[in-house]
Design an enzyme around this catalytic site. Structure first.
Site, mmCIF file in Angstrom:
data_model
loop_
_atom_site.group_PDB
_atom_site.id
_atom_site.type_symbol
_atom_site.label_atom_id
_atom_site.label_comp_id
_atom_site.label_asym_id
_atom_site.label_seq_id
_atom_site.Cartn_x
_atom_site.Cartn_y
_atom_site.Cartn_z
ATOM 1 N N TYR A 149 0.852 -1.202 0.000
ATOM 2 C CA TYR A 149 0.000 0.000 0.000
ATOM 3 C C TYR A 149 0.883 1.247 0.000
ATOM 4 O O TYR A 149 0.667 2.182 -0.792
ATOM 5 C CB TYR A 149 -0.936 0.007 1.213
ATOM 6 C CG TYR A 149 -1.755 1.272 1.290
ATOM 7 C CD1 TYR A 149 -2.739 1.536 0.345
ATOM 8 C CD2 TYR A 149 -1.513 2.226 2.277
ATOM 9 C CE1 TYR A 149 -3.476 2.715 0.382
ATOM 10 C CE2 TYR A 149 -2.238 3.401 2.330
ATOM 11 C CZ TYR A 149 -3.217 3.643 1.386
ATOM 12 O OH TYR A 149 -3.932 4.814 1.415
ATOM 13 N N VAL A 182 -8.072 8.995 8.320
ATOM 14 C CA VAL A 182 -9.396 9.547 7.999
ATOM 15 C C VAL A 182 -10.432 8.448 8.214
ATOM 16 O O VAL A 182 -10.282 7.347 7.673
ATOM 17 C CB VAL A 182 -9.481 9.992 6.519
ATOM 18 C CG1 VAL A 182 -10.760 10.797 6.286
ATOM 19 C CG2 VAL A 182 -8.258 10.786 6.099
ATOM 20 N N GLU A 185 -14.566 4.446 4.779
ATOM 21 C CA GLU A 185 -14.640 2.981 4.604
ATOM 22 C C GLU A 185 -13.252 2.376 4.379
ATOM 23 O O GLU A 185 -13.133 1.160 4.180
ATOM 24 C CB GLU A 185 -15.525 2.643 3.390
ATOM 25 C CG GLU A 185 -16.993 2.910 3.602
ATOM 26 C CD GLU A 185 -17.803 2.753 2.313
ATOM 27 O OE1 GLU A 185 -17.236 2.337 1.283
ATOM 28 O OE2 GLU A 185 -18.995 3.057 2.344
HETATM 29 C C1 8X3 Z 1 -4.501 6.147 4.751
HETATM 30 C C2 8X3 Z 1 -3.653 6.547 5.858
HETATM 31 O O1 8X3 Z 1 -1.853 5.868 7.507
HETATM 32 O O2 8X3 Z 1 -3.766 4.395 7.301
HETATM 33 O O3 8X3 Z 1 -3.884 6.270 3.534
HETATM 34 O O4 8X3 Z 1 -2.111 4.474 5.581
HETATM 35 S S1 8X3 Z 1 -2.808 5.256 6.585
#
Ligand code: 8X3
Length: 248
Positions: A149, A182, A185
């Site tokens: 991710y 944030v 969902e």
């Molecule tokens: C979402 C924020 O820090 O959960 O992109 O990856 S985090």
């Protein structure tokens, strides 16, 4: 016609809130997403002119076809909000699922490119435009168990930087937005519907809400012509870094 903003992933979360925020300052909206019924529900809340485009950003031909189907008037997109994105799984690199990796890279990186490819040539021809890419704090700092991710969002950061350079001669601004925690969902999708696990991410502190990020995007988009917000990181009040959150 008012100025036109196109928002991907408009059916929920930051995309939905951003569509509403931009409508509130007079933008006409192209609402893009996979879930037509949700887009149509949103359309009812929007008082400025709007159209819906149903496609999955992963599917390049359908992305191009959708934009080609717009009337000439709607093709004059002033602002593109590349918001569609997701996270799947949170585990050490050797335990990651191939399907999860594909989904994150296909949507967050390739999907953003496919939509950009469909929209940017028109901006270039009109010699004006603004592209807003939704990255993440995860694109700036890699955290444990989130390698793919984080890599996909680091790619968004690099794409924002590259687009900004390439599009600069054509009066096209490129803004990179990097939100922290944030409450949308996002975690429910990451944890594949495990509501309890998703809720635990936002326990013990007040997270950002989609509307907070949308407010910032509204500012970025409506800032005077001589102001180019290139990169904006927005953390929750109690957050100091991707995984450093003061709870309790
Ligand atoms: C979402 C924020 O820090 O959960 O992109 O990856 S985090």
């Amino acid at each position: 016609m008012n100025k036109i903003a196109c928002v991907t992933g408009a059916s929920s979360g930051i995309g939905r809130a951003t569509a509403l925020a931009l409508a509130s300052v007079g933008y006409s909206l192209i609402l893009c997403g996979r879930r037509m019924e949700r887009l149509e529900e949103l359309q009812l809340e929007i008082t400025t002119p709007s159209v819906c485009l149903q496609f999955d950003v992963k599917n390049q031909p359908t992305v191009q076809d959708a934009f080609d189907s717009l009337t000439e008037e709607w093709k004059s997109i002033d602002v593109l909000i590349n918001n569609a994105g997701n996270a799947h799984g949170l585990e050490p690199i050797d335990q990651g699922e191939i399907d999860d990796w594909d989904e994150m890279i296909d949507v967050n990186v390739k999907g953003l490119l496919y939509v950009s490819k469909a929209v940017i040539p028109g901006m270039k021809a009109r010699n004006k435009g603004h592209v807003v890419n939704l990255s993440s704090i995860a694109g700036k700092m890699t955290y444990a168990n989130g390698a793919v991710y984080c890599a996909s969002k680091a790619a968004v950061e690099a794409l924002s930087n590259g687009m900004r350079l390439d599009l600069n001669p054509y009066n096209i601004k490129v803004s990179n937005i990097a939100p922290g925690a944030v409450n949308t969902e996002f975690s429910l999708v990451r944890f594949k519907g495990d509501q309890e696990r998703a809720d635990s991410v936002y326990k013990g502190f007040e997270p950002l809400y989609a509307e907070n990020v949308a407010d910032a995007i509204k500012y970025v988009v409506t800032a005077p012509v001589n102001v180019h917000i290139s990169d904006l990181t927005i953390l929750a009040g109690a957050q100091a870094a991707a995984t450093v959150i003061h709870k309790g």
